[in-house]
Enzyme design. Structure first.
Site, PDB file in Angstrom:
ATOM      1  CB  SER A 271      75.882  79.646   3.212  1.00 12.59           C
ATOM      2  OG  SER A 271      74.901  78.647   3.441  1.00 12.59           O
TER       3      SER A 271
ATOM      4  CE1 TYR B 251      75.256  81.298   8.128  1.00 13.08           C
ATOM      5  CE2 TYR B 251      73.748  80.204   6.601  1.00 13.08           C
ATOM      6  CZ  TYR B 251      75.026  80.378   7.112  1.00 13.08           C
ATOM      7  OH  TYR B 251      76.067  79.638   6.600  1.00 13.08           O
TER       8      TYR B 251
END
Length: 260
Positions: free
Chosen positions: A145, A158
């Site tokens: 990401s 995350y």
């Protein structure tokens, strides 16, 4: 240039929805046999497999929780039984855990994100490498990401997991390179999927998000999937140990376009 993956055996974790679904379809379109991993909604995975088969592709579905190493081992054994091994692993399964500041986050919630995003990717990579090293070939591609680089308040688990994926990618690439195996990551930015519909379906949220993207639009899952196909193919045969950002320029920090 016509990129083909004919005869390659691929596994896509979390391959029945969102970016994973697009990757499964693109790999199959390029000629790979695709194992679609899922943990819920078997009917969705089966429908996707049937869609691939209707287009003369080859696909199977395998239920497995990537946080369970025993389940992961059985998943790879199923692929062994079906196809005799694996050539491409796409570690796509992931969750964000929901928003909570670090001191407000529940321990179990934080741990779950790490277990899915990081431990799950490692368990699958470990099984794949145990097969790829003896055959002296293979590609592992982790879906990371932009938040392996960009902090994201409220999502510490995350961002931590994705930063760790970056270093896992580099380390496994270094270890596996002498055996002819490449390990890479693709880092999507803001991509329009069902999981983030609460953002792009709200005009105010969408406007704020678009300002963070130099190309001034959200990405499409297929745009990520096409890059995955390129990187796992021989077109990228001299690329390993790196993260490729598919983010419309988000990591170029567009807020600085008008000066610091």
């Amino acid at each position: 240039m016509n990129i083909r993956l004919d005869g390659k055996r691929a596994l896509v974790t979390g391959g029945n929805s969102g970016i994973g679904e697009a990757i499964s379809l693109c790999l199959a379109d390029a000629g790979a046999r695709v194992a679609i991993n899922y943990v819920a909604h078997p009917e969705v995975a089966q429908s996707l497999a049937q869609r691939i088969q209707s287009q003369h592709g080859v696909a199977i579905t395998i239920k497995a929780d990537v946080t369970n190493p025993e389940a992961v081992a059985k998943m790879f054994q199923s692929i062994d039984a079906a196809w005799g091994g694996i050539d491409i692993l796409v570690n796509n399964a992931g969750i964000d855990g929901g928003r909570a500041l670090g001191w407000e986050t529940g321990i179990e919630t934080w741990r779950e994100v790490i277990e899915v995003n990081l431990m799950g990717a490692f368990y699958c990579a470990r099984e794949a490498l145990q097969r790829m090293v003896p055959q002296e070939s293979g590609v592992i591609l982790n879906i990371s990401s932009v938040h392996e680089e960009i902090a994201w308040s409220g999502y510490s688990a995350y961002t931590t997991s994705k930063a760790a994926i970056s270093m896992l990618t580099k380390t496994l690439a270094q270890e596996a390179a002498p055996h002819g195996i490449r390990v890479l990551s693709v880092a999507p930015g803001a991509v329009k999927t069902a999981i983030n519909s609460s953002v792009w379906s709200d005009p105010a949220n969408l406007h704020d998000l678009i300002k963070k993207i130099p190309l001034r639009r959200l990405g499409d899952p297929e745009e990520v999937a096409r890059m995955v196909v390129v990187l796992v193919s021989d077109v990228a045969s001299y690329v390993t140990g790196r993260t490729v950002f598919v983010d419309g320029g988000m990591t170029d920090y567009p807020d600085f376009a008008q000066g610091g």
